[in-house]
Design a protein around this motif. Structure first.
Motif, PDB file in Angstrom:
ATOM      1  N   ASP A   5      -9.304  -6.219  -6.306  1.00 35.29           N
ATOM      2  CA  ASP A   5      -8.025  -6.147  -5.607  1.00 35.29           C
ATOM      3  C   ASP A   5      -6.842  -5.896  -6.531  1.00 35.29           C
ATOM      4  O   ASP A   5      -5.707  -5.732  -6.055  1.00 35.29           O
ATOM      5  CB  ASP A   5      -7.778  -7.436  -4.812  1.00 35.29           C
ATOM      6  CG  ASP A   5      -8.832  -7.653  -3.737  1.00 35.29           C
ATOM      7  OD1 ASP A   5      -9.296  -6.638  -3.169  1.00 35.29           O
ATOM      8  OD2 ASP A   5      -9.203  -8.810  -3.483  1.00 35.29           O
ATOM      9  N   VAL A  30      -2.748   0.933  -4.669  1.00 42.44           N
ATOM     10  CA  VAL A  30      -4.169   1.220  -4.517  1.00 42.44           C
ATOM     11  C   VAL A  30      -4.928   0.352  -5.514  1.00 42.44           C
ATOM     12  O   VAL A  30      -4.760   0.490  -6.734  1.00 42.44           O
ATOM     13  CB  VAL A  30      -4.479   2.715  -4.772  1.00 42.44           C
ATOM     14  CG1 VAL A  30      -5.974   2.987  -4.564  1.00 42.44           C
ATOM     15  CG2 VAL A  30      -3.642   3.600  -3.867  1.00 42.44           C
ATOM     16  N   ASP A  49     -10.647  -0.023  -3.975  1.00 45.65           N
ATOM     17  CA  ASP A  49     -10.207   0.988  -3.009  1.00 45.65           C
ATOM     18  C   ASP A  49     -10.180   2.364  -3.657  1.00 45.65           C
ATOM     19  O   ASP A  49     -10.614   3.361  -3.059  1.00 45.65           O
ATOM     20  CB  ASP A  49      -8.827   0.604  -2.480  1.00 45.65           C
ATOM     21  CG  ASP A  49      -8.359   1.502  -1.341  1.00 45.65           C
ATOM     22  OD1 ASP A  49      -9.188   2.231  -0.764  1.00 45.65           O
ATOM     23  OD2 ASP A  49      -7.151   1.488  -1.034  1.00 45.65           O
ATOM     24  N   ARG A  58     -13.608   3.894  -3.936  1.00 46.98           N
ATOM     25  CA  ARG A  58     -14.079   4.431  -2.655  1.00 46.98           C
ATOM     26  C   ARG A  58     -13.416   5.767  -2.348  1.00 46.98           C
ATOM     27  O   ARG A  58     -14.072   6.711  -1.873  1.00 46.98           O
ATOM     28  CB  ARG A  58     -13.794   3.425  -1.541  1.00 46.98           C
ATOM     29  CG  ARG A  58     -14.695   2.195  -1.561  1.00 46.98           C
ATOM     30  CD  ARG A  58     -14.525   1.365  -0.312  1.00 46.98           C
ATOM     31  NE  ARG A  58     -13.202   0.729  -0.264  1.00 46.98           N
ATOM     32  CZ  ARG A  58     -12.949  -0.495  -0.733  1.00 46.98           C
ATOM     33  NH1 ARG A  58     -13.912  -1.213  -1.294  1.00 46.98           N
ATOM     34  NH2 ARG A  58     -11.739  -1.001  -0.640  1.00 46.98           N
ATOM     35  N   ARG A  59     -12.129   5.861  -2.628  1.00 45.41           N
ATOM     36  CA  ARG A  59     -11.413   7.119  -2.377  1.00 45.41           C
ATOM     37  C   ARG A  59     -11.952   8.242  -3.265  1.00 45.41           C
ATOM     38  O   ARG A  59     -12.059   9.393  -2.825  1.00 45.41           O
ATOM     39  CB  ARG A  59      -9.914   6.924  -2.614  1.00 45.41           C
ATOM     40  CG  ARG A  59      -9.263   5.936  -1.669  1.00 45.41           C
ATOM     41  CD  ARG A  59      -7.752   5.868  -1.862  1.00 45.41           C
ATOM     42  NE  ARG A  59      -7.167   4.753  -1.122  1.00 45.41           N
ATOM     43  CZ  ARG A  59      -5.903   4.696  -0.729  1.00 45.41           C
ATOM     44  NH1 ARG A  59      -5.069   5.675  -1.018  1.00 45.41           N
ATOM     45  NH2 ARG A  59      -5.448   3.646  -0.055  1.00 45.41           N
TER      46      ARG A  59
END
Length: 566
Positions: free
Chosen positions: A53, A68, A72, A75-76
């Motif tokens: 996080d 971001v 995350d 994953r992007r």
């Protein structure tokens, strides 16, 4: 691009199928930790697992920002990697990226590596001529940019480029505003590239396709301030080396929050505000345009700890902080280069911003090669361009390749673990810059600084020959910057029938009456050789610069020639 075995048994990606030029001790670089068997993707996954996080990126568009986290972002990256595969991008292809500072730009650079492709960043202010040249040279199959930005239509420009470059099969545009209609013949970033539905089959192929450490990870074109831009090829390992070295010598850590005023599509931004903080597991603040007042708010709001940029960015921040002070207690360091640093600027950074200034020297070809150190006196940044970082070597030689006497100016040559692989499809140009034992001729002039480091004396092409005397341009500029009324200086030559060349000082300052008398009095007070004194002064409101802050001296020379012709 092709992967060929080097003399050391390590795979090295050559440029356009040519034999690799490395004469470097790859085994030693690995043993010393400057090269490794991992890439920046391993760092991304490491931090995604350890601190999922934590903010990897904080991206500003105007005054709005988006955070971001590491998990995350990972994953992007995979979603974009699948999107590139769907467009037919294959291993070794160059993905042309002309995007402002944003999470999309960072994620696409990583996504290219995820499928063994090569990131091809292009500075946003490049136009049709430059973009056509770059995409044609690299045979890029895809251009990814914005539809429109700051009044310029990239959709129209990229259409012209696509008509001229047969390999450019796809144009993917990011629409930043509600008025950005989808242009004919283009794909949409969200709908066609960043598709929400995962393709399990393509996702399962990413690990086998992922780039290896010795393969090309980036083609970064030189700024093109003079002549035709060259596509500098870096492997993931040469990029790793330059970022590890600069972080190590400046004692940067996992807790850093970095920011810059330059584009991430320039080597300085790519390394200092993308790769290096990600290597450390820090946070990179990406701001899409330069505004010193807003940047101060960003530094305060996001508690930025480290900044990198040209001296003009530092000067702008100091002026803005004096005008409307912000709470900047977290900012501890500011690394700067590309131009001489005035002693007053170093002092003002300490007093007004509360941060330490570090001077550095480097190039697109090798990143940060020399830098001043935290343990040295703060004013060293105004007197030196620093000592070589670990993994890199520097030497100063005459035109016959012999070491220059201590204190004499000579040609600056470098070699080491961060040196690029060459120039894409222009290896003959790169070979001409190399000695038989791997020293790279930088095109810069330098001398020893008296403390084990170097002092840049200017570019070879910028040297002014006045009669029989070489004028050390960078030293004259540094001396002029010690005048309290001057904020920015560039000294350039102009033709003279009797002497061959004379020198003109273009100055930016606070005194509209600053002219030759003031210049002469100042240089005389410093004891500078009279033959070095400029014989003409031109005042400007600002010097012409590249987006990274380098002065465009060819523009200043053209102004002088136009004035002479008129």
């Amino acid at each position: 691009m092709t992967s060929t075995p080097s003399a050391y048994g390590e795979p090295t990606v050559a440029c356009d199928g040519e034999a690799p030029l490395d004469v470097r001790p790859a085994d030693r670089y690995r043993a010393e930790g400057w090269w490794r068997d991992e890439t920046i993707l391993h760092d991304l996954r490491r931090w995604a697992a350890e601190c999922p996080d934590k903010a990897a990126l904080i991206c500003y568009s105007g005054t709005e920002f988006q955070t971001v986290g590491y998990a995350d972002l990972a994953r992007r990256v995979d979603r974009l990697a699948v999107g590139l595969l769907r467009l037919g991008v294959r291993r070794g292809d160059v993905v042309t990226l002309q995007l402002p500072n944003s999470w999309q730009l960072v994620a696409l650079c990583l996504a290219a590596a995820r499928i063994g492709a090569v990131a091809g960043p292009v500075v946003p202010n490049m136009r049709r001529r430059e973009v056509e040249f770059m995409t044609r040279l690299t045979a890029s199959p895809v251009y990814i940019g914005v539809a429109r930005r700051q009044g310029f239509c990239y959709a129209g420009m990229s259409a012209e480029v696509a008509r001229a470059v047969p390999t450019l099969r796809h144009r993917v545009l990011l629409r930043l505003g509600p008025d950005d209609d989808r242009a004919t013949g283009t794909l949409d970033f969200v709908d066609d590239l960043y598709a929400p539905e995962p393709d399990i089959e393509l996702l399962s192929r990413l690990d086998e396709l992922e780039a290896r450490a010795d393969e090309a990870g980036q083609i970064m074109f030189t700024s093109g301030t003079t002549g035709e831009p060259k596509g500098v090829v870096h492997s993931h390992n040469t990029l790793y080396s330059m970022n590890k070295a600069q972080a190590d010598v400046l004692d940067l850590s996992h807790d850093e929050v970095t920011a810059m005023g330059s584009p991430t599509t320039h080597q300085a931004g790519y390394t200092w505000n993308f790769l290096m903080p990600m290597l450390l597991g820090g946070t990179a603040v990406q701001v899409d345009r330069w505004d010193p007042e807003q940047m101060l708010r960003v530094i305060e709001e996001q508690r930025v700890t480290f900044f990198m940029g040209a001296p003009t960015f530092l000067s702008d921040l100091i002026d803005a902080q004096r005008e409307a002070p912000r709470e900047l207690s977290t900012l501890h360091g500011f690394a700067t280069g590309s131009a001489p640093i005035a002693p007053l600027l170093v002092e003002d950074a300490d007093v007004v911003l509360g941060c330490r200034v570090y001077a550095l020297w480097g190039m697109t070809e090798n990143g940060c090669v020399t830098v001043t150190r935290p343990e040295q006196p703060p004013l060293r940044a105004a007197e030196s361009d620093g000592e070589a970082v670990p993994g890199m070597e520097v030497r100063i030689v005459d035109r016959e390749g012999r070491p220059t006497p201590t204190g004499d100016t000579g040609l600056l040559q470098v070699r080491g673990s961060a040196q690029c692989l060459g120039y894409f499809r222009r290896q003959e140009v790169y070979r001409a810059c190399l000695t038989a034992d791997g020293w790279f001729d930088t095109g810069d002039l330098a001398r020893e600084d008296g403390h084990g480091g170097i002092r840049i004396a200017g570019r070879v092409k910028d040297m002014i020959m006045r009669g029989a005397e070489n004028i050390p341009v960078a030293e004259v500029e540094a001396a002029l910057l010690r005048h309290g009324a001057l904020k920015d200086v560039a000294v350039v030559g102009y033709p003279d029938q009797r002497l061959g060349e004379r020198a003109c000082a273009f100055v930016v300052g606070t005194d509209p009456g600053f002219g030759l008398p003031e210049l002469r009095a100042h240089l005389q007070s410093l004891g500078m050789n009279r033959t070095y004194w400029p014989e003409r002064v031109e005042q400007l409101s600002a010097l012409p610069r590249t987006p990274s802050g380098k002065i465009q001296k060819f523009d200043l020379r053209d102004r002088l020639l136009d004035q002479s012709a008129g």
